[in-house]
Design an enzyme around this catalytic site. Structure first.
Site, PDB file in Angstrom:
ATOM      1  N   HIS A  12       0.860  -1.345  -0.007  1.00  0.00           N
ATOM      2  CA  HIS A  12       0.020  -0.067  -0.082  1.00  0.00           C
ATOM      3  C   HIS A  12       0.903   1.202   0.084  1.00  0.00           C
ATOM      4  O   HIS A  12       2.144   1.079   0.006  1.00  0.00           O
ATOM      5  CB  HIS A  12      -0.988   0.004   1.022  1.00  0.00           C
ATOM      6  CG  HIS A  12      -0.255  -0.175   2.317  1.00  0.00           C
ATOM      7  ND1 HIS A  12       0.554   0.931   3.044  1.00  0.00           N
ATOM      8  CD2 HIS A  12      -0.453  -1.248   3.539  1.00  0.00           C
ATOM      9  CE1 HIS A  12       1.070   0.390   4.333  1.00  0.00           C
ATOM     10  NE2 HIS A  12       0.501  -0.751   4.546  1.00  0.00           N
ATOM     11  N   HIS A  31       3.615   1.762   2.383  1.00  0.00           N
ATOM     12  CA  HIS A  31       4.988   0.679   1.939  1.00  0.00           C
ATOM     13  C   HIS A  31       5.760   1.766   0.780  1.00  0.00           C
ATOM     14  O   HIS A  31       7.006   1.861   0.714  1.00  0.00           O
ATOM     15  CB  HIS A  31       4.849  -0.577   1.531  1.00  0.00           C
ATOM     16  CG  HIS A  31       4.114  -1.426   2.390  1.00  0.00           C
ATOM     17  ND1 HIS A  31       2.816  -2.019   2.110  1.00  0.00           N
ATOM     18  CD2 HIS A  31       4.324  -1.657   3.651  1.00  0.00           C
ATOM     19  CE1 HIS A  31       2.530  -2.800   3.063  1.00  0.00           C
ATOM     20  NE2 HIS A  31       3.386  -2.824   4.032  1.00  0.00           N
ATOM     21  N   CYS A  89      -0.001  -9.263  20.066  1.00  0.00           N
ATOM     22  CA  CYS A  89      -0.770  -8.552  19.001  1.00  0.00           C
ATOM     23  C   CYS A  89      -0.451  -9.392  17.655  1.00  0.00           C
ATOM     24  O   CYS A  89       0.706  -9.070  17.280  1.00  0.00           O
ATOM     25  CB  CYS A  89      -0.781  -6.993  19.066  1.00  0.00           C
ATOM     26  SG  CYS A  89      -1.253  -6.496  17.443  1.00  0.00           S
ATOM     27  N   CYS A 143       0.812  -6.816  15.179  1.00  0.00           N
ATOM     28  CA  CYS A 143       2.177  -6.265  15.057  1.00  0.00           C
ATOM     29  C   CYS A 143       3.122  -7.296  15.099  1.00  0.00           C
ATOM     30  O   CYS A 143       4.408  -7.251  15.064  1.00  0.00           O
ATOM     31  CB  CYS A 143       2.473  -5.525  16.256  1.00  0.00           C
ATOM     32  SG  CYS A 143       1.493  -4.164  16.650  1.00  0.00           S
ATOM     33  N   CYS A 184      -4.436  -3.069  21.340  1.00  0.00           N
ATOM     34  CA  CYS A 184      -3.444  -2.679  20.431  1.00  0.00           C
ATOM     35  C   CYS A 184      -3.746  -1.307  19.569  1.00  0.00           C
ATOM     36  O   CYS A 184      -4.745  -1.326  18.862  1.00  0.00           O
ATOM     37  CB  CYS A 184      -2.727  -3.411  19.577  1.00  0.00           C
ATOM     38  SG  CYS A 184      -1.719  -2.982  18.451  1.00  0.00           S
ATOM     39  N   HIS A 235      -3.690  -1.577  15.584  1.00  0.00           N
ATOM     40  CA  HIS A 235      -4.321  -2.407  14.948  1.00  0.00           C
ATOM     41  C   HIS A 235      -6.065  -2.394  15.599  1.00  0.00           C
ATOM     42  O   HIS A 235      -6.743  -3.008  14.881  1.00  0.00           O
ATOM     43  CB  HIS A 235      -3.875  -3.859  14.966  1.00  0.00           C
ATOM     44  CG  HIS A 235      -2.745  -3.905  14.244  1.00  0.00           C
ATOM     45  ND1 HIS A 235      -1.521  -3.906  14.624  1.00  0.00           N
ATOM     46  CD2 HIS A 235      -2.482  -3.985  12.843  1.00  0.00           C
ATOM     47  CE1 HIS A 235      -0.631  -3.745  13.854  1.00  0.00           C
ATOM     48  NE2 HIS A 235      -1.048  -4.057  12.647  1.00  0.00           N
ATOM     49  N   LYS A 246      -5.692   7.413  10.601  1.00  0.00           N
ATOM     50  CA  LYS A 246      -5.034   6.244   9.952  1.00  0.00           C
ATOM     51  C   LYS A 246      -5.864   5.458   8.977  1.00  0.00           C
ATOM     52  O   LYS A 246      -7.119   5.682   8.749  1.00  0.00           O
ATOM     53  CB  LYS A 246      -5.087   5.232  11.045  1.00  0.00           C
ATOM     54  CG  LYS A 246      -3.960   4.226  10.884  1.00  0.00           C
ATOM     55  CD  LYS A 246      -4.168   3.201  11.963  1.00  0.00           C
ATOM     56  CE  LYS A 246      -3.496   2.068  11.184  1.00  0.00           C
ATOM     57  NZ  LYS A 246      -2.802   0.878  11.839  1.00  0.00           N
ATOM     58  N   LYS A 283      -9.370   0.335   5.649  1.00  0.00           N
ATOM     59  CA  LYS A 283     -10.361   0.025   4.731  1.00  0.00           C
ATOM     60  C   LYS A 283     -11.933   0.150   5.195  1.00  0.00           C
ATOM     61  O   LYS A 283     -12.783   0.610   4.571  1.00  0.00           O
ATOM     62  CB  LYS A 283     -10.388  -1.499   4.330  1.00  0.00           C
ATOM     63  CG  LYS A 283      -9.115  -1.765   3.264  1.00  0.00           C
ATOM     64  CD  LYS A 283      -8.851  -3.311   3.029  1.00  0.00           C
ATOM     65  CE  LYS A 283      -7.587  -3.566   2.455  1.00  0.00           C
ATOM     66  NZ  LYS A 283      -7.239  -4.773   2.633  1.00  0.00           N
TER      67      LYS A 283
HETATM   68  N1  MSP Z   1       7.715  -6.824   8.451  1.00  0.00           N
HETATM   69  C1  MSP Z   1       7.846  -5.988   9.352  1.00  0.00           C
HETATM   70  C2  MSP Z   1       9.208  -5.154   9.381  1.00  0.00           C
HETATM   71  C3  MSP Z   1      10.451  -5.950   9.725  1.00  0.00           C
HETATM   72  S1  MSP Z   1      11.849  -5.167   9.564  1.00  0.00           S
HETATM   73  C4  MSP Z   1      12.871  -6.349   9.848  1.00  0.00           C
HETATM   74  C5  MSP Z   1       6.592  -4.808   9.287  1.00  0.00           C
HETATM   75  N2  MSP Z   1       6.094  -4.714   7.954  1.00  0.00           N
HETATM   76  S2  MSP Z   1       5.037  -3.733   7.256  1.00  0.00           S
HETATM   77  O1  MSP Z   1       4.832  -4.107   6.084  1.00  0.00           O
HETATM   78  O2  MSP Z   1       3.966  -3.952   8.354  1.00  0.00           O
HETATM   79  O3  MSP Z   1       5.393  -2.470   7.543  1.00  0.00           O
HETATM   80  C6  MSP Z   1       6.510  -1.990   6.985  1.00  0.00           C
HETATM   81  C7  MSP Z   1       6.951  -0.522   6.984  1.00  0.00           C
HETATM   82  O4  MSP Z   1       5.651   0.218   6.492  1.00  0.00           O
HETATM   83  C8  MSP Z   1       6.906  -0.007   8.521  1.00  0.00           C
HETATM   84  O5  MSP Z   1       8.258   0.969   8.509  1.00  0.00           O
HETATM   85  C9  MSP Z   1       5.739   1.030   8.698  1.00  0.00           C
HETATM   86  O6  MSP Z   1       6.018   1.922   9.272  1.00  0.00           O
HETATM   87  C10 MSP Z   1       5.448   1.407   7.015  1.00  0.00           C
HETATM   88  N3  MSP Z   1       4.183   1.826   6.897  1.00  0.00           N
HETATM   89  C11 MSP Z   1       3.027   0.851   7.215  1.00  0.00           C
HETATM   90  N4  MSP Z   1       1.800   1.752   7.221  1.00  0.00           N
HETATM   91  C12 MSP Z   1       2.329   3.115   6.740  1.00  0.00           C
HETATM   92  C13 MSP Z   1       1.700   4.250   6.664  1.00  0.00           C
HETATM   93  N5  MSP Z   1       0.260   4.488   6.664  1.00  0.00           N
HETATM   94  N6  MSP Z   1       2.522   5.475   6.170  1.00  0.00           N
HETATM   95  C14 MSP Z   1       3.649   5.254   6.386  1.00  0.00           C
HETATM   96  N7  MSP Z   1       4.355   3.968   6.598  1.00  0.00           N
HETATM   97  C15 MSP Z   1       3.873   3.176   6.888  1.00  0.00           C
HETATM   98  O7  MSP Z   1       6.552  -3.942  10.133  1.00  0.00           O
END
Ligand code: MSP
Length: 483
Positions: free
Chosen positions: A22, A25, A130, A133, A147, A150, A301, A304
């Site tokens: 999304h 990421h 959680c 997380c 949490c 979430h 935040k 969906k």
């Molecule tokens: N798998 C773990 C990371 C392991 S690293 C050894 C994880 N994955 S994640 O897919 O949930 O999130 C990855 C990154 O995306 C995190 O840095 C998280 O902060 C970022 N984001 C997820 N949602 C976000 C927003 N809405 N805005 C900005 N970044 C966000 O955590």
């Protein structure tokens, strides 16, 4: 004479593959790509490591819901991440997947080493878990027992588990954070972590799960699989080709990592479990963990259920690759939460790109047609109009990870040039004062070449298009206005 290039390693988190990628990421990954490209321009040997985090209960459950076997499920989603990075013009050097055979073997080797030296021991763990997380939570992290990230209840877990010793290394960790040997930035996050570490004795961390099947089996007890964060952290090293052998540092050529970009929700684990794992292994700590804020939508935040999720595919379709990169990186202070809505993104596109840079380019290109011999790219910049060295200014912003400020600086040049045109009225000069007209045009053309150069890390394709427009004297619909 060969001079050795400075090495620069940057990582993004390995993303969970429980769902499609999304905009959040994309935000981290575009920022990492911008930084990697900027450091390449400074002639450094750059390595950008990205990947996917593919084990754990959350993914196991999602695969079950989808009626797929977990490997097939994670293969498909991991491919979706790679596709999106390609669409966004992101050029990583390695894409590590935690289900890679080599990664799994390295994780098992590390587990065995830590078990043999007593850093991992068998015990029992009790806590609130959680699943979203994939973390045990302490009371201070919960709001009304739930949490906050979430908005779910945590599961009470009490089971036999293997634990990683934490508290013995806590003081040492505090010193490294205080002295900036292990830098946490922005500063407020360094303070937050230090205050946490000084007020609470770290509990040993459970690094195994007995009833999660989808994970790497512990080499010394096959009834357990490895805790997903322990597995995922090691991808920062296995992604560089490390095989888990602590006596073998040769494959760690790029280590220690210069920048690990993360979101604020995963700071605490990155500032506690991760460095302590490294300290147990005798491996240097990252030089810098940089935490960015979250993208919010309409003050909330994205979710969906609320229906305020901004789709990255929609953005790409509407604005194209480089403009999406621009809009993400200029949306707000890098390091703070940033609020975006589709309406505001569209307004910003029209203001900065269509009416701002796009309009400047088309005005200058039209005026070039009046020049007998337009200046070329390699002609010296019109220094007398420039008080600072823009390349140095941008390097400073990049050094401090002030990505939005770097862009504001570039757009200041755009605004000043607009003003310069209004003041000098080149359309009149062309008739009244040919010499002055040439001088004014020289300045404007130099500035556009300069802007195209400064934009390379952010908007690599657009940078080329600007040069092409100046050379061919046509703009070919650069930055059309969008509704
Ligand atoms: N798998 C773990 C990371 C392991 S690293 C050894 C994880 N994955 S994640 O897919 O949930 O999130 C990855 C990154 O995306 C995190 O840095 C998280 O902060 C970022 N984001 C997820 N949602 C976000 C927003 N809405 N805005 C900005 N970044 C966000 O955590």
């Amino acid at each position: 004479m060969s001079t050795k290039k400075k090495k620069f390693l940057i990582t993004t988190p390995v993303y969970y593959v429980n769902d499609k990628p999304h905009i959040g990421h994309a935000y981290t990954s575009v920022a990492a790509d911008v930084l990697a490209r900027a450091h390449k321009l400074q002639k450094e040997e750059v390595f950008l490591l990205m990947g996917t985090d593919e084990h754990g209960l959350k993914i196991q459950q999602k695969a079950e819901e989808a009626g797929k076997n977990p490997q097939q499920f994670v293969d498909e989603i991991s491919d979706g991440f790679k596709d999106l990075w390609e669409k966004l013009g992101i050029k990583y050097d390695t894409f590590i997947r935690t289900t890679d055979g080599k990664h799994k073997a390295a994780v098992q080797k590390v587990l065995q080493t830590l078990f043999d030296k007593g850093a991992i021991y068998k015990g029992e763990y009790e806590g609130l878990y959680c699943i979203g997380c994939e973390q045990f939570k302490s009371e201070d992290e919960l709001v009304n027992g739930r949490c906050p990230d979430h908005d779910t209840d945590c599961e009470v877990v009490k089971e036999e588990s293997y634990l990683l010793k934490m508290a013995d290394l806590q003081n040492n960790l505090v010193k490294k954070i205080e002295s900036d040997e292990f830098k946490i930035r922005p500063e407020k996050y360094k303070k937050e972590i230090l205050s946490f570490l000084k007020n609470e004795k770290l509990k040993d961390v459970s690094i195994s799960r007995k009833n999660v099947k989808w994970g790497i089996p512990l080499p010394f007890d096959e009834q357990h699989t490895t805790y997903v964060w322990f597995d995922a952290f090691l991808s920062y090293l296995t992604g560089l080709g490390w095989n888990g052998d602590t006596s073998e540092s040769s494959t760690l050529g790029f280590w220690p990592v210069d920048i690990q970009l993360i979101g604020k929700d995963i700071l605490r684990v990155h500032a506690t479990i991760w460095p302590i794992m490294l300290m147990h292994l005798g491996i240097e700590l990252p030089k810098l963990i940089f935490t960015h804020g979250h993208l919010l939508s309409g003050g909330r935040k994205m979710s969906k259920t609320i229906g305020n999720v901004i789709s990255i595919d929609e953005m790409l379709e509407k604005f194209g690759v480089d403009d999406t990169r621009y809009l993400l990186m200029s949306a707000g202070t890098f390091g703070e939460d940033v609020d975006v809505t589709m309406e505001r993104l569209t307004e910003k596109y029209n203001a900065d790109l269509a009416n701002g840079l796009g309009n400047l380019i088309s005005r200058v290109v039209k005026l070039i047609l009046n020049l007998e011999s337009p200046p070329k790219a390699d002609q010296p910049l019109a220094d007398k109009f420039q008080s600072q060295n823009p390349n140095d200014e941008i390097s400073n912003f990049i050094e401090k990870l002030e990505l939005n400020n770097a862009l504001s600086y570039i757009w200041d040049i755009v605004r000043k040039d607009d003003k310069f045109i209004e003041e000098n009225k080149p359309w009149e000069l062309v008739k009244t004062n040919k010499e002055k007209f040439k001088e004014v045009m020289q300045k404007l053309i130099s500035d556009l070449y300069l802007i195209s150069e400064l934009l390379v890390p952010f908007m690599p394709g657009t940078s080329e298009k600007i040069k092409k427009a100046l050379k061919e004297k046509k703009t070919d619909g650069l930055f059309p206005r969008i509704k």
